[in-house]
Scaffold this active site. Structure first.
Site, PDB file in Angstrom:
ATOM      1  CG  ASP A 181     -35.330   8.012  -8.648  1.00  0.00           C
ATOM      2  OD1 ASP A 181     -36.524   8.107  -8.984  1.00  0.00           O
ATOM      3  OD2 ASP A 181     -34.521   8.948  -8.767  1.00  0.00           O
ATOM      4  CG  HIS A 182     -41.237   7.158  -6.703  1.00  0.00           C
ATOM      5  ND1 HIS A 182     -40.649   8.279  -6.191  1.00  0.00           N
ATOM      6  CD2 HIS A 182     -42.375   7.589  -7.303  1.00  0.00           C
ATOM      7  CE1 HIS A 182     -41.394   9.336  -6.457  1.00  0.00           C
ATOM      8  NE2 HIS A 182     -42.459   8.944  -7.141  1.00  0.00           N
ATOM      9  CG  HIS A 244     -37.717  11.812  -8.893  1.00  0.00           C
ATOM     10  ND1 HIS A 244     -37.370  10.599  -8.352  1.00  0.00           N
ATOM     11  CD2 HIS A 244     -38.464  12.438  -7.942  1.00  0.00           C
ATOM     12  CE1 HIS A 244     -37.900  10.493  -7.131  1.00  0.00           C
ATOM     13  NE2 HIS A 244     -38.549  11.602  -6.859  1.00  0.00           N
TER      14      HIS A 244
HETATM   15  C1  BG6 Z   1     -40.792  12.700  -4.335  1.00  0.00           C
HETATM   16  C2  BG6 Z   1     -40.549  14.120  -3.911  1.00  0.00           C
HETATM   17  O1  BG6 Z   1     -39.575  12.019  -4.454  1.00  0.00           O
HETATM   18  O2  BG6 Z   1     -41.466  12.689  -5.587  1.00  0.00           O
HETATM   19  C3  BG6 Z   1     -41.860  14.864  -3.832  1.00  0.00           C
HETATM   20  O3  BG6 Z   1     -39.898  14.147  -2.653  1.00  0.00           O
HETATM   21  C4  BG6 Z   1     -42.622  14.753  -5.118  1.00  0.00           C
HETATM   22  O4  BG6 Z   1     -41.630  16.232  -3.512  1.00  0.00           O
HETATM   23  C5  BG6 Z   1     -42.729  13.295  -5.561  1.00  0.00           C
HETATM   24  O5  BG6 Z   1     -43.905  15.298  -4.921  1.00  0.00           O
HETATM   25  C6  BG6 Z   1     -43.348  13.192  -6.946  1.00  0.00           C
HETATM   26  O6  BG6 Z   1     -43.652  11.853  -7.230  1.00  0.00           O
HETATM   27  P1  BG6 Z   1     -44.844  11.468  -8.198  1.00  0.00           P
HETATM   28  O7  BG6 Z   1     -44.765   9.985  -8.317  1.00  0.00           O
HETATM   29  O8  BG6 Z   1     -46.092  11.954  -7.556  1.00  0.00           O
HETATM   30  O9  BG6 Z   1     -44.571  12.180  -9.491  1.00  0.00           O
END
Ligand code: BG6
Length: 493
Positions: A181-182, A244
């Site tokens: 989960d980045h 997230h």
């Molecule tokens: C991803 C989603 O996990 O996270 C995307 O699938 C979303 O829809 C993205 O845009 C958002 O990541 P960040 O790092 O740009 O906030």
């Protein structure tokens, strides 16, 4: 730390994630001297690429997407030698045999059986096949050194996530499985734990005696862009809340582990998710709002409606915005509402956590109490990266007038070009540290929390889907959700 020689295999090596995030992350780690001394990145793809042409393609993407596009030519020239393109078909046994051979050649060159890191950046429908391929051809058979990273979505709902976890449990050991989960790799998200547990002045206030409510916002300005085909079967609840936002909730709400050690931290997070009160289907409308963007304008540019985006069903009822309220039924949080919202095509990119404190003073100071605003702690996650504590202060002058003031810690001052989330997470995976990855029980709990909402939204008739113009802050109804309890969305945009 010293990381053993590693063969890194990227399934989906010509895909979007590899080009925007993974290759730049590996290269930045390399520039920072954090890659293993010996490594090979094998990018798998169905297209046929000549080796040099593939490396040139990675180079172009590096210039376009790396946080660090001004790298030295010599560094790139060295790094590119570590990249191999491998034309593979994931349904063809021969591909796995050839891959095995390629990896063995690395081991021969290194004079030892290296570690292996497999990154599965592929559609969910291929996960089982690839996992079986890795198992059948003994590609990941060293439990201590071979790891597999799985990209989201991890399942489609609770039962599919359970099935997936069961399948993986039969194929690998849990300690080899890295569910990414980045958001957990973001500096400002990790700093939530540092802030809470590395300081003695906030934790005593971190409970329902002193906190009135908590808000978590992840607003995006981008729409679905070219991902309509995927997104239309997902929606904001699955795409963002299930992973997230609930992970941010864990960071804000979890209890302190006895030791800051991977399993204990993950236990505490799982405990928190278990304590989240499940919403009954008949109460869905009281707790949630869903909406979809209509045509509008963003930064002065016209933006089309969600239903007109490529890959999206013109009759689609998929939500691109969710606002909701959660309660956590444990001693610390009983009675404190946690509000969350996320959406696409909103006015600005803005992610933040706001802790809204109670007015718990017993004094009558100053005489005019109505000028007093509650203290707030705002943790800005992105694009601003800071922590702000608001408090009341005397307005300079002859009278005792109060005015709001702020103490600010600006993360940018010390981390203007800090590592990206994927750098942190890939390094952890190379190093065998799974703290920031999700364990199977967390994933299943998170799906369980949203299950009743998914069911009602998909099959029920209680919950309308509202619209909001692209470029706004979402539908009016999201404001109403808070107003009912005398709250409003607080954020510093
Ligand atoms: C991803 C989603 O996990 O996270 C995307 O699938 C979303 O829809 C993205 O845009 C958002 O990541 P960040 O790092 O740009 O906030």
């Amino acid at each position: 730390t010293h990381i053993r020689p590693t063969s890194i295999v990227v399934f989906g090596g010509t895909g979007d994630l590899a080009k925007r995030k993974l290759f730049p992350a590996f290269f930045n780690l390399y520039i920072d001297g954090r890659m293993p001394e010996q490594f090979q990145i094998i990018a798998l793809g169905r297209q046929v690429f000549d080796q040099e042409a593939f490396r040139d393609y990675v180079h172009e993407n590096m210039l376009a997407f790396s946080r660090n596009p001004n790298f030295l030519k010599e560094q790139w020239d060295e790094f590119r030698k570590h990249i191999t393109f491998f034309n593979a078909h994931i349904d063809d046994d021969q591909s796995y045999q050839d891959l095995h051979q390629l990896i063995s050649q690395n081991d021969d060159r290194w004079g030892e059986r290296g570690n292996r890191l497999f990154y599965l950046s592929i559609a969910p429908s291929f996960i089982e096949q690839v996992s079986n391929g890795l198992k059948t051809f003994a590609l990941a058979d060293n439990v201590a050194g071979d790891r597999i990273i799985f990209e989201k979505p991890f399942g489609y709902d609770k039962s599919s996530a359970i099935r997936l976890n069961e399948m993986l449990a039969k194929t690998f050991h849990e300690e080899q499985i890295y569910r990414i989960d980045h958001y957990l790799g973001k500096e400002t998200v990790q700093n939530i734990l540092a802030f809470r547990f590395g300081n003695s002045i906030f934790e005593p206030l971190w409970n329902n005696r002193h906190i009135d409510s908590v808000q978590i916002t992840v607003a995006e300005q981008v729409g679905v862009e070219n991902r309509g085909g995927y997104y239309d079967h997902s929606g904001a609840l699955r795409d963002m809340i299930q992973n997230h936002l609930l992970q941010i909730l864990c960071m804000v709400g979890m209890e302190a582990p006895n030791e800051f050690e991977s399993e204990q931290i993950r236990d505490k997070k799982a405990d928190l998710l278990k304590s989240v009160r499940r919403i009954k289907r008949e109460d869905i409308n009281h707790y949630t709002v869903r909406a979809q963007y209509a045509a509008g304008e963003i930064n002065g540019q016209p933006k089309k409606a969600y239903r007109d985006e490529p890959g999206v069903d013109p009759q689609s009822r998929t939500e691109t915005f969710v606002a909701m309220k959660f309660y956590i039924d444990n001693e610390r949080w009983l009675g404190v509402p946690f509000y969350m919202r996320t959406g696409k095509s909103l006015q600005q990119k803005h992610s933040a956590v706001v802790i809204n404190f109670k007015d718990s003073t017993k004094t009558k100071f100053p005489a005019n109490r109505s000028s007093i605003e509650n203290n707030q702690l705002t943790i800005n996650i992105q694009p601003e990266m800071d922590i702000r504590l608001s408090f009341m202060s005397k307005q300079p002058g002859l009278d005792m007038e109060m005015t709001p003031a702020e103490m600010v810690f600006d993360y940018f001052q010390c981390a203007s070009n800090g590592p990206e989330a994927y750098e942190t997470l890939l390094l952890d995976a190379l190093d065998g540290d799974s703290t920031l990855f999700m364990r199977s029980d967390q994933v299943e709990e998170a799906w369980d929390i949203i299950e009743s909402i998914q069911e009602e939204w998909e099959h029920g008739d209680l919950s309308p889907i509202y619209t909001y113009p692209a470029g706004s802050w979402g539908p009016e109804e999201a404001e109403e959700l808070l107003k009912r309890q005398g709250h409003r969305w607080l954020s510093s945009f």
